[in-house]
Design a protein around this motif. Structure first.
Motif, short mmCIF file in Angstrom:
data_model
loop_
_atom_site.label_atom_id
_atom_site.label_comp_id
_atom_site.label_asym_id
_atom_site.label_seq_id
_atom_site.Cartn_x
_atom_site.Cartn_y
_atom_site.Cartn_z
N PRO A 45 1.40 -1.17 0.02
CA PRO A 45 0.12 0.14 0.05
C PRO A 45 0.61 0.97 -0.30
CG PRO A 45 -0.83 -1.73 1.42
CD PRO A 45 0.43 -2.21 0.79
N THR A 47 0.18 4.36 1.67
CA THR A 47 0.70 4.67 3.28
C THR A 47 1.08 3.40 3.73
OG1 THR A 47 -2.08 4.72 3.73
CG2 THR A 47 -0.52 6.50 2.17
N THR A 49 -0.84 2.72 6.23
CA THR A 49 -2.69 2.31 7.36
C THR A 49 -3.85 2.02 5.83
OG1 THR A 49 -2.96 4.70 7.35
CG2 THR A 49 -2.14 3.48 9.24
N GLU A 50 -3.18 2.09 4.79
CA GLU A 50 -4.24 2.14 3.20
C GLU A 50 -4.27 0.27 3.25
OE1 GLU A 50 -3.62 3.43 -1.09
OE2 GLU A 50 -2.65 1.59 -0.68
N GLY A 51 -5.87 0.35 3.62
CA GLY A 51 -6.45 -1.37 3.55
C GLY A 51 -7.04 -1.27 5.49
N PRO A 54 -11.16 3.29 8.47
CA PRO A 54 -10.78 4.68 8.54
C PRO A 54 -11.02 4.86 9.98
CG PRO A 54 -11.88 4.99 6.80
CD PRO A 54 -12.05 3.45 7.18
N ASN A 150 -8.40 -6.14 0.38
CA ASN A 150 -7.83 -5.27 0.56
C ASN A 150 -7.30 -4.80 -1.14
OD1 ASN A 150 -9.04 -4.50 2.71
ND2 ASN A 150 -6.66 -5.00 3.42
N ASP A 153 -7.24 1.74 -1.17
CA ASP A 153 -7.89 1.66 0.31
C ASP A 153 -9.83 1.23 0.00
OD1 ASP A 153 -8.49 3.54 -1.73
OD2 ASP A 153 -8.34 5.63 -0.55
N THR A 154 -9.73 0.76 -0.88
CA THR A 154 -11.09 -0.40 -1.24
C THR A 154 -11.11 -1.48 -0.32
OG1 THR A 154 -11.29 1.48 -2.91
CG2 THR A 154 -13.21 -0.86 -2.71
N ARG A 155 -11.85 -1.55 0.72
CA ARG A 155 -12.05 -3.33 1.25
C ARG A 155 -13.05 -4.05 0.16
NH1 ARG A 155 -11.68 0.72 4.28
NH2 ARG A 155 -13.67 1.30 4.71
N TRP A 209 -6.64 -7.04 5.43
CA TRP A 209 -7.15 -6.35 7.39
C TRP A 209 -7.58 -7.81 8.32
CZ3 TRP A 209 -5.36 -2.52 10.36
CH2 TRP A 209 -6.52 -2.60 11.91
#
Length: 231
Positions: A45, A47, A49-51, A54, A150, A153-155, A209
């Motif tokens: 990812p 970043t 924390t991407e995935g 929020p 993921n 950032d789409t889960r 995740w």
């Protein structure tokens, strides 16, 4: 004679300066070329924390084949929490679900079942994990509402039908003597667990995740968890 020597010295110094400036210019140009022409193939990812959902606390980040230990947080098990060591072994996308698993599922109900097909414009992705109970009592766990696959950032989580397919995998492996956490494991026992997801055709997952709660989001809000970066 002295004047000629002084002029000559200035000339040499100027020449050296021009050479140095030319060399710096060449190096700068080459670095610029390298920066724009070297292919970039991100494997993680963009970043850290991407995935992750929020607002979720990221308790740790691992990669495929690296174990992570999850303490399942729940009000009714606060004094004796369930603890698992999970290791993501593989992730397969774009292929039909395991034919042996589907054949076993059809045999168990005693009638032919349609060949599973993903939703229009989507593909199946099957995540295979190893689960080890490192707690102090028997525990049950599966990927339903506890795992997301993921793409950036789409889960994506398991639908009701996907969950049924994952259950077919659990029953098949149990019939082969490889019982997994879906049906419960005692402390020190391990077994396979599978998650079945559907993501858009042509896309590749970047991470997984795994929540440390009983679900990714509970009445207490989004739960902390772990990111598994896919190779």
């Amino acid at each position: 004679m002295d004047k000629r020597l002084k002029v000559s010295s200035r000339t040499v110094a100027a020449a050296v300066m021009l050479v140095l400036m030319a060399a710096c210019s060449d190096n700068s140009d080459q670095a610029s070329v390298n920066g724009t022409t070297v292919p970039s193939t991100p494997t993680a990812p963009s970043t850290p924390t991407e995935g992750a959902p929020p607002g979720a606390e990221v308790l740790g980040t691992v990669r495929t084949d690296e174990p992570l230990t999850v303490t399942v947080l729940a009000r009714d098990t606060a004094n004796d929490p369930e603890r698992w060591q999970f290791t993501v072994r593989s992730m397969t996308c774009g292929k039909p679900l395991d034919s042996a698993v589907m054949a076993y599922a059809a045999e168990s109900v005693g009638s032919p079942t349609p060949t599973p097909t993903p939703e229009a414009g989507k593909q199946f992705c099957v995540v295979a994990m190893d689960a080890l109970n490192v707690g102090k009592s028997e525990a049950v766990w599966n990927a339903d509402n506890t795992v997301s696959l993921n793409v950036g950032d789409t889960r994506y989580t398991q639908s009701q039908q996907d969950s049924a397919y994952a259950s077919d995998y659990a029953q098949y492996f149990s019939s082969k003597g490889q019982s997994g956490p879906t049906f419960g494991l005692n402390p020190g026992s391990r077994g396979p667990v599978h998650g079945v997801f559907q993501i858009p055709t042509g896309q590749q997952p970047t991470s997984i995740w795994i929540t440390s709660g009983t679900a990714i989001t509970t009445i207490d809000g989004v739960q902390p968890g772990y990111l598994v970066l896919l190779k």
